[in-house]
Design an enzyme around this catalytic site. Structure first.
Site, PDB file in Angstrom:
ATOM      1  N   ASP A  72      34.283  56.239  70.777  1.00 15.17           N
ATOM      2  CA  ASP A  72      35.575  56.093  71.451  1.00 15.17           C
ATOM      3  C   ASP A  72      36.232  54.791  71.015  1.00 15.17           C
ATOM      4  OD1 ASP A  72      37.616  57.012  73.017  1.00 15.17           O
ATOM      5  OD2 ASP A  72      36.748  56.321  74.902  1.00 15.17           O
ATOM      6  N   GLN A 103      31.557  49.253  85.374  1.00 14.69           N
ATOM      7  CA  GLN A 103      31.957  48.689  84.074  1.00 14.69           C
ATOM      8  C   GLN A 103      32.110  47.168  84.147  1.00 14.69           C
ATOM      9  OE1 GLN A 103      35.594  50.499  82.655  1.00 14.69           O
ATOM     10  NE2 GLN A 103      35.542  49.464  80.684  1.00 14.69           N
ATOM     11  N   THR A 114      32.445  63.157  80.208  1.00 13.59           N
ATOM     12  CA  THR A 114      33.694  63.016  79.444  1.00 13.59           C
ATOM     13  C   THR A 114      34.194  64.429  79.241  1.00 13.59           C
ATOM     14  OG1 THR A 114      32.779  61.093  78.295  1.00 13.59           O
ATOM     15  CG2 THR A 114      34.710  62.130  77.300  1.00 13.59           C
ATOM     16  N   ARG A 136      35.078  51.931  87.116  1.00 14.54           N
ATOM     17  CA  ARG A 136      35.574  50.576  86.849  1.00 14.54           C
ATOM     18  C   ARG A 136      34.686  49.484  87.430  1.00 14.54           C
ATOM     19  NH1 ARG A 136      38.357  51.739  82.587  1.00 14.54           N
ATOM     20  NH2 ARG A 136      40.096  53.134  82.977  1.00 14.54           N
ATOM     21  N   LYS A 165      30.508  54.893  81.588  1.00 11.62           N
ATOM     22  CA  LYS A 165      31.179  55.931  80.799  1.00 11.62           C
ATOM     23  C   LYS A 165      30.275  57.118  80.479  1.00 11.62           C
ATOM     24  CE  LYS A 165      34.880  53.319  79.537  1.00 11.62           C
ATOM     25  NZ  LYS A 165      36.275  53.751  79.537  1.00 11.62           N
ATOM     26  N   HIS A 183      47.802  49.789  76.292  1.00 12.22           N
ATOM     27  CA  HIS A 183      46.632  49.829  77.170  1.00 12.22           C
ATOM     28  C   HIS A 183      45.791  48.553  77.014  1.00 12.22           C
ATOM     29  CE1 HIS A 183      43.080  51.180  79.314  1.00 12.22           C
ATOM     30  NE2 HIS A 183      42.345  50.975  78.240  1.00 12.22           N
ATOM     31  N   GLU A 235      40.780  58.368  82.153  1.00 14.98           N
ATOM     32  CA  GLU A 235      41.459  57.755  81.022  1.00 14.98           C
ATOM     33  C   GLU A 235      42.123  58.868  80.221  1.00 14.98           C
ATOM     34  OE1 GLU A 235      38.866  55.073  78.833  1.00 14.98           O
ATOM     35  OE2 GLU A 235      39.318  53.463  80.265  1.00 14.98           O
ATOM     36  N   ASP A 261      38.247  60.448  79.547  1.00 16.56           N
ATOM     37  CA  ASP A 261      37.061  59.585  79.491  1.00 16.56           C
ATOM     38  C   ASP A 261      36.874  58.961  80.879  1.00 16.56           C
ATOM     39  OD1 ASP A 261      34.969  58.013  78.599  1.00 16.56           O
ATOM     40  OD2 ASP A 261      36.290  56.440  77.836  1.00 16.56           O
ATOM     41  N   GLU A 277      43.297  60.419  77.145  1.00 20.26           N
ATOM     42  CA  GLU A 277      42.995  60.232  75.723  1.00 20.26           C
ATOM     43  C   GLU A 277      43.179  61.547  74.969  1.00 20.26           C
ATOM     44  OE1 GLU A 277      39.502  58.136  74.583  1.00 20.26           O
ATOM     45  OE2 GLU A 277      39.377  56.971  76.441  1.00 20.26           O
ATOM     46  N   GLU A 279      45.597  50.870  85.451  1.00 20.29           N
ATOM     47  CA  GLU A 279      46.919  50.339  85.096  1.00 20.29           C
ATOM     48  C   GLU A 279      48.017  50.827  86.046  1.00 20.29           C
ATOM     49  OE1 GLU A 279      45.733  51.957  81.124  1.00 20.29           O
ATOM     50  OE2 GLU A 279      47.336  50.606  80.455  1.00 20.29           O
TER      51      GLU A 279
END
Ligand code: NAG
Length: 443
Positions: free
Chosen positions: A151, A265, A282, A262, A278, A158, A224, A258, A226, A389
């Site tokens: 990835d 992470q 996915t 958070r 992660k 971003h 996410e 994905d 993607e 975000e």
């Protein structure tokens, strides 16, 4: 018919050549299969996927056309061109890996044969309707056996947003970011097909920086937005793929979510990057849209400053105008709310650059490897590609309508990504990439 054709030909003669050609090709190529208005799957798309049906559980290769699937297992013997006549067995496999591995000449030939077979006037398949299955009656599976998954982190908006949140506006981008496409090797075993539920993970987090970490359910679950591309032709270990040849190794694209924890992470990522945050799931969309289908939607590359190293430099356009959209449907609601509208064209690094960079050490890629774009955020606050975000680290709630808001993803929320391209009256789409969040196991 004459009356219809005459004014058309006259009209086409008066148009500039390239535009006339575009319209002409749309007039020419019609399918005998009904294509609903705004369908993702007209004759110009023809994405590949793996499906099965209740009466025939064998997993097989299909091509989406309108609301149908053409079963390639059933029509493999019709691929009679020079590239495929001795390779018809690739269409009888239960994954796309072998077909992907044949390379671009075979892909082009397959596309041409499929467009012929599905065109009005060609009776070969029209008379053999056993080869057509309704999508509503099919179950979709992963398109390929994904050996390796990488990835990237290639959207500048971003990367700048996340950098600003965690390091301040002045240090938003790390010094390496504009020199190389940053990425990490991910986990291929937990890539799942659209529709598969995702279980909220459990793990170590450190909610309060002044206290020791805790072991608990993830509280900051995120999506996410993607895309990802499937590697076609392989390269042997020790042989980098030059950027000028990278295109021959890129088969096609899917949508990807994905899923990201958070809070896990934030505590785990130093110094080696994402790991358990992660690897719990996915999601990808089932239909692989080929690069040939995307060709009409090419747009200029993102302006790169500083100039990339020569091994990453290409002057031809390899960026694509793909509208992307994320919606959330809470478990107790029937209504989806769109929370983001972004576009693939905001990517800083191209897929060719990602592939050339990935292999510059001699790293070998295999047919069916999956390379993700990284979260794709657009320039406005409603075009951001993650809740991190959109809610700016949980400081502004995102409205879902009827007074319902979200800062991160809650249990039973269903997150759906959609993508489509539109230009000069031509529209092709990716279908959808969806997943519902199940509550965590007891801690
Ligand atoms: C239908 O398409 C196939 C595959 O390209 C081709 O071999 C065949 O000749 C076509 N038939 C007609 C009537 O055009």
């Amino acid at each position: 018919m004459l009356i219809y054709l005459l004014p058309w030909s006259f009209f086409l003669l008066t148009l500039p050549h390239s535009r006339a050609e575009k319209i002409c090709s749309q007039v020419r190529r019609m399918s005998f299969i009904p294509i609903p208005e705004n369908s993702d799957f007209p004759l110009e798309n023809l994405p590949y996927g793996i499906f099965s049906t209740a009466d025939k559980p064998q997993q097989r290769i299909g091509v989406a056309i309108g609301e149908h699937i053409l079963d390639l297992h059933a029509v493999a013997h019709l691929f009679n061109g020079p590239e495929l006549k001795n390779n018809q067995n690739v269409f009888q496999e239960s994954t796309l890996n072998s077909f992907m591995g044949l390379g671009p000449k075979a892909w082009t030939e397959a596309r041409k044969t499929l467009q012929d077979l599905l065109s009005t006037g060609n009776k070969t398949i029209e008379d053999d309707t056993d080869a057509l299955v309704l999508q509503s009656e099919a179950t979709m599976h992963l398109p390929a056996k994904i050996g390796d998954y990488t990835d990237f982190y290639s959207s500048i908006i971003h990367a700048s947003n996340v950098g600003e949140m965690f390091r301040g506006k002045d240090n938003a981008l790390m010094p390496n970011w504009k020199y190389l496409p940053v990425g990490y090797h991910g986990r291929s075993s937990s890539i799942v097909i659209s529709g598969t539920p995702i279980r909220r993970p459990i793990g170590q987090t450190r909610p309060n920086d002044a206290e020791p970490p805790v072991f608990d359910k993830c509280k900051l679950l995120d999506f996410e937005l993607e895309t990802a591309f499937f590697v076609g032709k392989s390269n042997p270990l020790g042989s980098p793929v030059p950027v000028a040849e990278a295109e021959d190794h890129i088969f096609g694209m899917v949508l990807m979510n994905d899923w990201s924890a958070r809070d896990i992470q934030k505590w785990e990522y130093v110094p080696l990057g994402p790991f358990l945050a992660k690897n719990f799931g996915t999601t990808i969309s089932p239909w692989v849209v080929t690069m040939e289908a995307l060709e009409p939607f090419k747009v200029p590359n993102y302006l790169q400053d500083p100039e990339p190293f020569p091994y990453l430099k290409h002057s031809d356009d390899y960026n694509f105008d793909i509208n992307l959209e994320v919606s959330i449907k809470p478990g107790d609601s029937e209504k989806e709310a769109v929370v983001s509208r972004s576009n693939f064209k905001y990517m800083y690094w191209t897929m060719k650059q990602q592939l050339a960079h990935h292999t510059v050490t001699g790293c070998n890629l295999q047919p069916g490897d999956l390379l993700g774009s990284g979260t794709i955020s657009g320039p406005t606050t409603d075009a951001f590609g993650s809740m991190l975000e959109l809610s700016w680290r949980g400081t502004r709630p995102v409205e879902l309508g009827d007074g319902v808001t979200r800062k991160f993803i809650q249990d039973e929320d269903e997150v759906t990504i959609r993508g489509y391209c539109k230009r000069d009256g031509l529209r092709i789409g990716f279908g959808k990439c969806t997943g519902k969040v199940l509550p965590a196991l007891p801690v």
